[in-house]
Write an enzyme that holds these catalytic residues in place. Structure first.
Site, PDB file in Angstrom:
ATOM      1  N   ARG A 187     -13.573   3.201  -5.878  1.00 33.74           N
ATOM      2  CA  ARG A 187     -12.780   4.340  -5.374  1.00 33.74           C
ATOM      3  C   ARG A 187     -13.607   5.625  -5.380  1.00 33.74           C
ATOM      4  NH1 ARG A 187      -7.718   5.689  -8.549  1.00 33.74           N
ATOM      5  NH2 ARG A 187      -7.609   7.202  -6.885  1.00 33.74           N
ATOM      6  N   CYS A 244      -8.585   2.676   4.008  1.00 32.74           N
ATOM      7  CA  CYS A 244      -8.884   3.602   2.912  1.00 32.74           C
ATOM      8  C   CYS A 244      -8.102   3.232   1.633  1.00 32.74           C
ATOM      9  CB  CYS A 244      -8.656   5.036   3.368  1.00 32.74           C
ATOM     10  SG  CYS A 244      -9.613   6.194   2.401  1.00 32.74           S
ATOM     11  N   ILE A 299     -12.365  10.090   4.259  1.00 33.97           N
ATOM     12  CA  ILE A 299     -11.759  11.120   3.413  1.00 33.97           C
ATOM     13  C   ILE A 299     -11.642  10.585   1.989  1.00 33.97           C
ATOM     14  CG2 ILE A 299      -9.759  12.628   3.075  1.00 33.97           C
ATOM     15  CD1 ILE A 299      -9.086  12.086   6.088  1.00 33.97           C
ATOM     16  N   GLU A 347      -6.738   5.737  12.356  1.00 25.91           N
ATOM     17  CA  GLU A 347      -5.482   6.308  12.888  1.00 25.91           C
ATOM     18  C   GLU A 347      -5.598   7.813  13.095  1.00 25.91           C
ATOM     19  OE1 GLU A 347      -6.143   5.603   9.883  1.00 25.91           O
ATOM     20  OE2 GLU A 347      -5.095   6.938   8.509  1.00 25.91           O
ATOM     21  N   SER A 358      -4.124   5.761  -3.454  1.00 27.55           N
ATOM     22  CA  SER A 358      -3.787   4.399  -3.859  1.00 27.55           C
ATOM     23  C   SER A 358      -3.011   4.337  -5.174  1.00 27.55           C
ATOM     24  CB  SER A 358      -5.048   3.535  -3.951  1.00 27.55           C
ATOM     25  OG  SER A 358      -5.935   4.076  -4.903  1.00 27.55           O
ATOM     26  N   HIS A 411     -10.551   6.060   8.444  1.00 25.58           N
ATOM     27  CA  HIS A 411      -9.193   6.271   8.980  1.00 25.58           C
ATOM     28  C   HIS A 411      -9.146   6.173  10.507  1.00 25.58           C
ATOM     29  CE1 HIS A 411      -6.982   7.895   5.431  1.00 25.58           C
ATOM     30  NE2 HIS A 411      -8.211   8.160   5.021  1.00 25.58           N
TER      31      HIS A 411
HETATM   32  N1  GLN Z   1      -9.272   8.509  -2.708  1.00 25.34           N
HETATM   33  C1  GLN Z   1      -8.070   7.825  -2.351  1.00 25.34           C
HETATM   34  C2  GLN Z   1      -7.690   6.755  -3.368  1.00 25.34           C
HETATM   35  O1  GLN Z   1      -8.388   6.534  -4.291  1.00 25.34           O
HETATM   36  C3  GLN Z   1      -8.168   7.206  -0.989  1.00 25.34           C
HETATM   37  C4  GLN Z   1      -8.341   8.272   0.040  1.00 25.34           C
HETATM   38  C5  GLN Z   1      -7.772   7.950   1.357  1.00 25.34           C
HETATM   39  O2  GLN Z   1      -6.963   7.017   1.537  1.00 25.34           O
HETATM   40  N2  GLN Z   1      -8.132   8.763   2.310  1.00 25.34           N
HETATM   41  O3  GLN Z   1      -6.687   6.146  -3.223  1.00 25.34           O
END
Ligand code: GLN
Length: 189
Positions: A104, A77, A132, A171, A48, A169
């Site tokens: 996060r 995510c 993830i 996708e 992000s 996720h």
């Molecule tokens: N940890 C990521 C973040 O802070 C997000 C992880 C993801 O999109 N799989 O943006």
């Protein structure tokens, strides 16, 4: 139906494939003008901070914000982080359109990535969810509906009117039910 996928960084190709498999026309969005005429938008997972930084460089923050205020938008995510009103960090650019507080990288190191069969409101069977380095929703506004939570109550999928956000996720699995749900939402709007 014409759906945009924010294509700055992260898992946008996978979303594109999923949407095309369901018969939608897909536009990779990198410029503000590419938001025109879209029926909906997906903001993918990835990082992000990177998505926010590139979006700011491309002059996309305000156009994306305007778009997401009125048009169906789904963040997965990192995309969920990007939609949230509050992530507890001031310097990271976000859209701030969805009434959720997001933490996060909310899962400890040991389980920072994991998979679980997750019951989701509106789906008959659990959804195999891939997390993830996922964020968590720690607070929801009164207009926000919780669609899924882990066994310990941690909120991982939410909906607020035309907005949808998932910490995992969809996708990355062959299961297209959540993409179909998003397209169905758009048809109903
Ligand atoms: N940890 C990521 C973040 O802070 C997000 C992880 C993801 O999109 N799989 O943006």
């Amino acid at each position: 139906m014409k759906i945009g996928v924010l294509a700055l960084q992260g898992a946008f190709i996978e979303h594109e494939k999923m949407l095309k498999g369901l018969g939608a026309e897909v536009v990779q969005v990198r410029l503000p003008g590419q938001l025109e005429g879209l029926d909906g938008l997906i903001i993918p997972g990835g990082e992000s901070t990177t998505i926010g930084k590139i979006a700011a460089e491309y002059g996309l923050i305000e156009p994306l914000r305007q778009f997401a205020r009125t048009t169906p938008t789904w963040g997965t995510c990192a995309g969920m982080i990007f939609l949230a009103k509050d992530i507890g960090i001031d310097r990271q650019p976000i859209l701030g359109v969805m009434d959720i507080t997001v933490n996060r990288n909310a899962f400890g190191r040991q389980i920072d990535s994991f998979e679980v069969d997750l019951p989701v409101t509106g789906l008959d069977e659990p959804f195999h969810a891939v997390f993830i380095r996922a964020p968590l929703v720690t607070k929801v506004g009164q207009d926000v509906k919780v669609l899924a939570a882990l066994d310990d109550g941690k909120i991982v999928a939410v909906e607020q009117g035309h907005l949808l956000a998932t910490a995992f996720h969809p996708e990355l699995t062959p299961d297209s039910r959540l993409h179909a749900y998003f397209l169905g939402k758009i048809k109903g709007v």
